[in-house]
Design a protein around this motif. Structure first.
Motif, mmCIF file in Angstrom:
data_model
loop_
_atom_site.group_PDB
_atom_site.id
_atom_site.type_symbol
_atom_site.label_atom_id
_atom_site.label_comp_id
_atom_site.label_asym_id
_atom_site.label_seq_id
_atom_site.Cartn_x
_atom_site.Cartn_y
_atom_site.Cartn_z
ATOM 1 N N PRO A 49 26.901 -38.956 -81.007
ATOM 2 C CA PRO A 49 26.582 -40.205 -80.320
ATOM 3 C C PRO A 49 28.043 -40.262 -79.404
ATOM 4 C CG PRO A 49 26.813 -40.562 -81.809
ATOM 5 C CD PRO A 49 25.882 -39.624 -82.047
ATOM 6 N N LYS A 50 29.190 -40.140 -79.791
ATOM 7 C CA LYS A 50 30.708 -39.621 -79.952
ATOM 8 C C LYS A 50 31.041 -38.325 -78.607
ATOM 9 C CE LYS A 50 34.193 -41.654 -83.788
ATOM 10 N NZ LYS A 50 34.940 -41.176 -84.979
ATOM 11 N N GLY A 51 30.722 -38.006 -78.815
ATOM 12 C CA GLY A 51 30.446 -36.750 -78.025
ATOM 13 C C GLY A 51 29.948 -37.120 -76.261
ATOM 14 N N ALA A 52 28.846 -37.755 -76.682
ATOM 15 C CA ALA A 52 27.741 -38.006 -75.319
ATOM 16 C C ALA A 52 29.188 -38.608 -75.276
ATOM 17 C CB ALA A 52 26.806 -38.575 -75.520
ATOM 18 N N ILE A 53 29.677 -40.177 -75.721
ATOM 19 C CA ILE A 53 30.396 -40.615 -75.085
ATOM 20 C C ILE A 53 31.348 -40.180 -74.173
ATOM 21 C CG2 ILE A 53 31.712 -43.451 -75.365
ATOM 22 C CD1 ILE A 53 28.846 -43.751 -77.604
ATOM 23 N N LYS A 54 31.649 -39.387 -75.025
ATOM 24 C CA LYS A 54 33.261 -38.766 -74.814
ATOM 25 C C LYS A 54 32.584 -38.353 -72.630
ATOM 26 C CE LYS A 54 37.055 -36.832 -77.505
ATOM 27 N NZ LYS A 54 37.166 -35.927 -78.595
ATOM 28 N N GLU A 108 23.604 -36.939 -74.526
ATOM 29 C CA GLU A 108 23.292 -35.871 -74.992
ATOM 30 C C GLU A 108 22.762 -34.563 -73.899
ATOM 31 O OE1 GLU A 108 22.565 -36.358 -79.525
ATOM 32 O OE2 GLU A 108 24.664 -35.947 -79.078
ATOM 33 N N ARG A 109 21.188 -34.912 -74.112
ATOM 34 C CA ARG A 109 19.984 -33.878 -73.475
ATOM 35 C C ARG A 109 20.668 -33.240 -71.936
ATOM 36 N NH1 ARG A 109 14.723 -34.842 -74.533
ATOM 37 N NH2 ARG A 109 14.429 -36.083 -72.484
ATOM 38 N N VAL A 110 21.816 -34.272 -71.454
ATOM 39 C CA VAL A 110 21.708 -34.144 -69.854
ATOM 40 C C VAL A 110 22.959 -33.041 -69.440
ATOM 41 C CG1 VAL A 110 22.314 -34.827 -67.615
ATOM 42 C CG2 VAL A 110 20.958 -36.403 -68.551
ATOM 43 N N PHE A 111 24.051 -33.719 -70.916
ATOM 44 C CA PHE A 111 25.384 -32.832 -70.633
ATOM 45 C C PHE A 111 24.757 -31.174 -71.032
ATOM 46 C CE2 PHE A 111 27.423 -37.002 -70.439
ATOM 47 C CZ PHE A 111 27.888 -36.788 -69.255
ATOM 48 N N GLU A 112 23.473 -31.159 -72.072
ATOM 49 C CA GLU A 112 23.831 -29.776 -72.902
ATOM 50 C C GLU A 112 23.633 -28.707 -71.771
ATOM 51 O OE1 GLU A 112 20.980 -30.795 -76.692
ATOM 52 O OE2 GLU A 112 20.083 -29.721 -75.136
ATOM 53 N N VAL A 113 22.634 -29.788 -70.717
ATOM 54 C CA VAL A 113 21.939 -28.732 -69.327
ATOM 55 C C VAL A 113 23.847 -28.543 -68.847
ATOM 56 C CG1 VAL A 113 21.112 -28.184 -67.607
ATOM 57 C CG2 VAL A 113 20.145 -29.575 -69.055
ATOM 58 N N ILE A 114 24.592 -29.387 -68.485
ATOM 59 C CA ILE A 114 25.787 -29.087 -67.718
ATOM 60 C C ILE A 114 26.952 -27.982 -68.742
ATOM 61 C CG2 ILE A 114 28.100 -30.550 -67.160
ATOM 62 C CD1 ILE A 114 25.903 -32.662 -65.881
#
Lengths: 597, 575
Positions: A21-26, A330-336
């Motif tokens: 979660p931290k990574g995603a929030i960042k 998280e899932r969106v940034f995985e793509v980005i």
């Protein structure tokens, strides 16, 4: 009033936990922090708003004590003006806070979507082939919506809820610590109940989600294949199957719905309990006469205890929403964050069209090579035909030449340069492709043909259509070139779609031409008619032609017969025919019998 | 929405119970402020401790009774709404199953799916909220007003002024926001469309290097959406504080006027406090109503879309006294058949077709793209109805047969090969649910599917329709052919069913059919001459009319269209 769009009800929200979660929030923070000024303003507005609400409530108590109970009407009138002013400030701050958040969130999501889309364009084909379509689509739509929703509503509401709890508690403590304690007797019970219900309903919700997924899967599949269902008279069986799955969903849904809904009345009742306790304890204190408690203060405490309930409830609700938003992020940034196709090579223009495959080995999975030691040599202007049974690796050769995939071993040279050293885009611009699955976009026919060359005039588009022998057909449509192609393309056959895609390639005017089963859905007579156009198109260009129909490729300068990933025969038609090998057999099975009838 | 309400009927009992229990909840809730006021005025002000205690206990009991009412009301309303949703879904699905091909064409597959999923969820949610808030909010508002008026009639004047203002504000925001949200949805659909297209068409985008173009297209959709989203959000941002300020000013007015009345002894402090409580209750329920209305209007749209499907009478139904006797010969006759997909179409797809196909005959149909080949064979199992003329099977008009019976005797392999999630054996069993293993194997060996099925590890138990297990186009076609053969039909139709199968395999399939299913009437729609070569008769269509027919050599002798096709496939000089 929350916006009615996109807001998913709890029942439709899958509970997927974020891994980090931290990574995603960042990463979300990265998109918000661009609007620093707006953020500072919102924060100020949130603080002012919550503070003024709490302050307003204490003023009501003061009004009762200082003016109403002592009948000071004049003072009350003045005091009312003050109270009104506080409320105006609070409303203004409230408006400012939401207004700014809306714009911050929308702008941030605009950037997220654009970045996401840009990344999609840069990802390798391997990525698309390895991820189920539905999965990717759901990231692009549902998940992005989810984050947007959280940004525009949940986060501010979370902050303001927390703030108002803190401020309310603070105000209560100032008014009377003892009564505050009474008010808080209830809170642990409340948290315990919410937790128990939430953890149970979570399980029920995921069960419901599972049933819903299964049901939707069934719907998607049967409705898409409805025509086959009818041809085979399977309606009754399917209806039964549907009813069964539907009933499962109903059972799970009812339970989940019930359990998650009872939080509210339960909390409400607890709240009322606390309300009664405060009233009771307050009266007791007042009558004992030992403390400084007043009627106004008791009234204040009562209002505060009511006010506390809302943010506590809200936080409980928000927790789920935020959790799912973080998982979405998280899932969106995985793509980005996916590594894009590298494109830093040398840019090429005016390719002459010499193409060499040097001892190529390649597999989509590293342990299963699809092509083994393939070498091809084509001089500028040559036409090379690839034939062989389905699955022999013909399309793979195209995928490698266009650098949709990169070779495992060996190298491909265009005009003597290894294509891995070339800029992918400039390479592809020099290659023209008509592919097996003709993909047309849902815009007008004109726009679709123009895709080959964006600067083309209407006359050029029409010329290309004429060459592809599709002009006549287009003119027969009620809206002609402006006919909009819809999904599934009702009214326009597969063959006609293929003709349109050939027109598109004609317009692109490439140095190297690739026709991958370009005419498979076109009847042979029509094909004959466009053959001339294709020949014109092919002349002076290096071309690779893949076809099942041998008639299409008879005139090729070199025919490569591919089987099991290897070139087993090569030469022109006459040579291969006389060789009486694999090609001969393929050819014979198609023509000999006709000829001998 | 109204028309869908009949689906509530089986649950009338619960649907009445839920709001009734809710009424109890609301009634009790309305007692709380009054009791509170009493504690202040009659207990504290008079120093009557026992009154305080009894009233407080009363309040506690009431609050528990309240939650009991609330919980049981929810129990029934969840049950009603979920059952309602399930029933609507069931009848919608059954309705769609009864649709003819042209009905499905009319609605479009993707739209039918949305109706079955999103739209049903939407109305289901509406029922749930309707059962709760639709009753709760007005009850609370009116009850609160009544209780307040009972406390002090004069003071309730404040409410009488505030309520219409609030109602007007709520109406204003609903009126303003509704069209905005519709626009937001439209722009969002556009974004999703472009995303979807770029996923499906990624090869084309890459091949033509159209990143910049696509990015621009997306960016314009994206900024449209952002702008309208901000606009809609700003309206909402305004609505909340606007309503709250109306509410707070009402409180100020109550304090002020209440203070004035208290001065003249017309009202006690406790009553003023209770009055403020009622005011906030009323105002909150108004806001709830506003929220509800926005949702109702959304559900209305969904309900309309569901009704549209439910009210469509299938354009194709079995006649009364339908013929259910088996088709024993398989003689097909087209009498003066014309056909258009849409009445509005300029040209007919088929014009005055007269054709008789004998039992056991093998007929190939050739012709250009769009000449009407598929349309012609679609009329045989009555997938579409003729516009004029008649199609007869064994001398009986297909319209007189029971549709199910008719189709059970016609085996068809459609142009696009659709297989369903499940094993390959399951898929072949579609043709005959009771098929034994050896029947499945036999059908597969005729269609040459066994050739690759025997070579893969899971064989007939291989799961298809899931990711990862990719059957090639040719393999799928062979499974689809096996599926049709398993049906053991009297009439077998291949609609370009071997286009992805190589010629050698195709010849084997035809050979097998000839040997093992010789009594079947067999119709092949084909592109390749080689597919048609073995037929008893070849029919050439052009622009919806029969241009030529005869055996291969007869047609060659004619030197017409067929000869052209033949030469084009053979290569002009021949061998």
């Amino acid at each position: 009033m929350p916006p009615p769009t996109g807001r998913r009800h709890g029942s439709a929200m899958p509970f997927k936990k974020a891994k980090n979660p931290k990574g995603a929030i960042k990463k979300i923070w990265y998109y918000i922090k661009m609007q620093k000024l707006a953020l500072i303003l919102t924060s100020i507005a949130v603080v002012i708003q919550t503070a003024s609400v709490v302050y307003g409530t204490t003023l009501v108590g003061t009004a009762i004590d200082k003016y109403i109970t002592v009948f000071n009407f004049k003072g009350l009138a003045r005091f009312s003006v003050l109270l009104g002013a506080v409320y105006v400030v609070s409303a203004a701050a409230g408006w400012l806070q939401t207004r700014i958040t809306v714009s911050v969130a929308n702008k941030a999501m605009y950037n997220v979507r654009n970045d996401l889309f840009a990344k999609l364009q840069k990802l390798s084909l391997k990525y698309f082939d390895s991820l189920p379509h539905g999965e990717l689509m759901s990231r692009l739509t549902n998940d992005v919506d989810n984050i947007g929703q959280a940004l525009s509503q949940s986060i501010v509401s979370l902050i303001s809820s927390v703030l108002s709890i803190i401020m309310t508690v603070f105000a209560m403590l100032i008014i009377n610590p003892l009564l505050t304690l009474v008010a808080f007797l209830i809170i642990p019970t409340g948290i315990l109940i919410t937790k128990t219900i939430a953890s149970r309903s979570k399980k029920l919700f995921s069960k419901q989600q599972k049933s819903l997924g299964e049901l939707n899967g069934l719907i998607e599949e049967t409705i898409s294949g409805q025509k086959v269902v009818k041809i085979f008279g399977r309606e009754k069986i399917i209806i039964d199957e549907f009813a069964k799955k539907n009933d499962e969903l109903k059972q799970a849904g009812t339970k989940a719905q019930f359990l998650s809904s009872i939080i509210w009345p339960t909390m409400n009742s607890l709240n009322n309990l606390s309300y009664s306790l405060i009233a009771f304890a307050g009266s007791l204190l007042l009558l004992s006469g030992k403390t400084t408690i007043t009627i106004g203060k008791i009234s204040n405490m009562l209002i505060f205890s009511k006010q506390l309930a809302r943010p506590i409830n809200e936080i409980a609700n928000l927790f789920n929403t935020l959790q799912s938003a973080i998982a979405s992020a998280e899932r969106v940034f995985e793509v980005i964050d996916e590594t894009p196709e590298q494109s830093e090579g040398v840019s090429v223009a005016d390719i002459k069209g010499r193409v060499e495959f040097k001892n190529i080995t390649f597999g989509y999975n590293s342990n299963e090579p699809v092509l083994k030691g393939v070498s091809i040599n084509a001089e500028p202007g040559d036409s090379v035909a690839l034939v062989g049974p389905t699955g022999a690796g013909k399309t793979t050769i195209v995928n490698l030449l266009t650098r949709f995939y990169d070779v495992d071993e060996g190298s491909i040279l265009v005009d003597g340069k290894d294509i891995r050293t070339l800029d992918r885009n400039s390479l592809r611009k020099s290659l023209g492709m008509v592919l097996q699955d003709t993909y047309l976009f849902s815009s007008s026919i004109k726009e679709n043909i123009r895709y080959g060359k964006l600067s083309a005039t209407d006359a050029e588009v029409e010329q290309a259509a004429r060459l592809a022998n599709v002009h006549q057909f287009i003119m027969h449509l009620p809206n002609g070139y402006d006919t909009i192609l819809t999904d599934g393309g009702e009214g326009i056959s597969q063959g006609q779609r293929q003709l349109i895609s050939i027109a598109r390639a004609i317009l692109a005017n490439p140095s190297v031409l690739i026709l991958d089963e370009a005419t498979s859905s076109i009847d042979t007579r029509t094909e004959k008619q466009i053959q001339q156009a294709l020949l014109t198109l092919m002349s002076g260009r290096t071309s690779f032609v893949i076809a099942h129909r041998l008639s299409t490729i008879r005139d090729a300068k070199e025919i490569l017969v591919i089987n099991d990933g290897q070139i087993i025969e090569r030469g022109n038609h006459d040579f291969l025919y006389n060789k009486k090998g694999f090609y001969y057999n393929l050819y014979i099975s198609q023509f000999k019998r006709i000829a001998e009838e | 929405m109204k028309k869908l309400l009949k689906y509530l009927k089986p649950y009338t009992k619960y649907a009445v119970l839920a709001p009734s229990l809710l009424m109890i909840e609301v009634f009790l809730e309305l007692q709380q402020p009054r009791l509170m006021g009493n504690i202040v005025d009659l207990g504290i002000a008079r120093g009557d401790m026992s009154f305080v205690i009894t009233t407080a206990i009363k309040m506690i009991i009431i609050s528990f009774a309240m939650s009991a009412g609330g919980v049981s009301s929810i129990f029934f309303s969840s049950r009603v709404s979920q059952s309602f949703g399930a029933d609507v879904r069931n009848s919608l699905f059954e309705k769609i199953q009864s649709f003819s091909f042209s009905d499905i064409d009319k609605f479009k597959t993707s739209s039918l799916i949305t109706r079955l999923t999103n739209d049903v969820t939407q109305v289901q949610l509406m029922v749930l909220m309707g059962l709760r808030m639709m009753f709760r909010a007005p009850l609370l508002a009116f009850g609160g007003f009544f209780m307040a008026a009972r406390l002090n009639l004069k003071l309730s004047l404040v409410l009488a002024i505030a309520l219409p203002i609030l109602a007007a504000a709520v109406t204003f925001f609903i009126y303003k926001s509704f069209p905005l949200f519709r626009k937001v949805q439209k722009k969002l659909d556009r974004i999703n469309l472009i995303m979807r297209e770029n996923l499906s068409g990624i090869r084309v985008v890459k091949a033509f290097v159209r990143f910049d173009y696509e990015q621009k297209r997306f960016d314009s959709a994206n900024s449209d959406y952002t702008q309208i989203g901000i606009k809609a959000g700003s309206l909402l941002a305004l609505s909340m504080p606007a309503m709250i300020i109306i509410m707070n000013f009402t409180v100020v007015a109550v304090l002020w006027y209440g203070g004035f009345l208290a001065q003249s002894g017309e009202i006690e402090v406790g009553k003023i406090i209770a009055f403020i409580n009622y005011s906030t209750q009323i105002l909150f329920s108004f806001m709830m109503l506003g929220f509800l209305f926005i949702n109702i209007s959304r559900a209305y749209v969904s309900a309309g879309r569901i009704n549209e499907v439910l009210e469509t009478e299938s354009t194709m139904q079995s006649p009364q006294n339908a013929i259910t006797k088996e088709i024993s010969n398989g003689v097909i006759e087209f009498k003066n058949v014309s056909f258009k997909y849409n009445k509005a179409d300029k040209n007919s797809q088929l014009k005055n077709i007269n054709l008789k196909i004998a039992a056991g005959e093998t007929v190939a149909i050739l012709g250009e793209t769009g000449s009407g080949k598929t349309t012609l064979v679609n009329l045989i199992p009555r997938l579409y109805d003729v516009s004029s003329g008649q199609v007869l099977i064994d001398g009986v008009d297909v319209k007189d047969y029971d549709i199910e019976t008719l189709r059970s005797f016609v085996g068809m392999v459609p142009q696009d090969t659709v297989l369903f999630t499940g094993t390959i054996a399951d898929n072949i069993k579609w043709g005959n649910p009771n098929a034994q293993d050896d029947e499945i194997k036999n059908a597969s060996s005729i269609s040459q599917a066994s050739e690759f099925l025997d070579a893969i590890p899971d064989g007939y138990d291989t799961i298809v329709g899931q990711r990862g297990v990719g059957l090639s186009g040719g393999q799928r076609q062979r499974v689809a052919i096996a599926r049709a053969i398993a049906k053991n039909p009297k009439i077998l139709i291949f609609d370009d069913s071997t286009s992805a199968v190589d010629v050698v395999t195709e010849a084997k399939i035809q050979q097998n059919l000839k040997e093992q299913l010789s009594t079947r009437t067999f119709i092949i729609v084909a592109q390749r001459i080689s597919s048609a070569l073995d037929s008893d008769r070849i029919i050439v269509l052009k622009d919806g009319e029969i241009a030529e027919q005869g055996t291969h050599s007869e047609l060659i002798a004619k030197n017409g269209i067929y000869t052209d096709i033949y030469k084009s496939q053979l290569g002009t000089e021949g061998i």
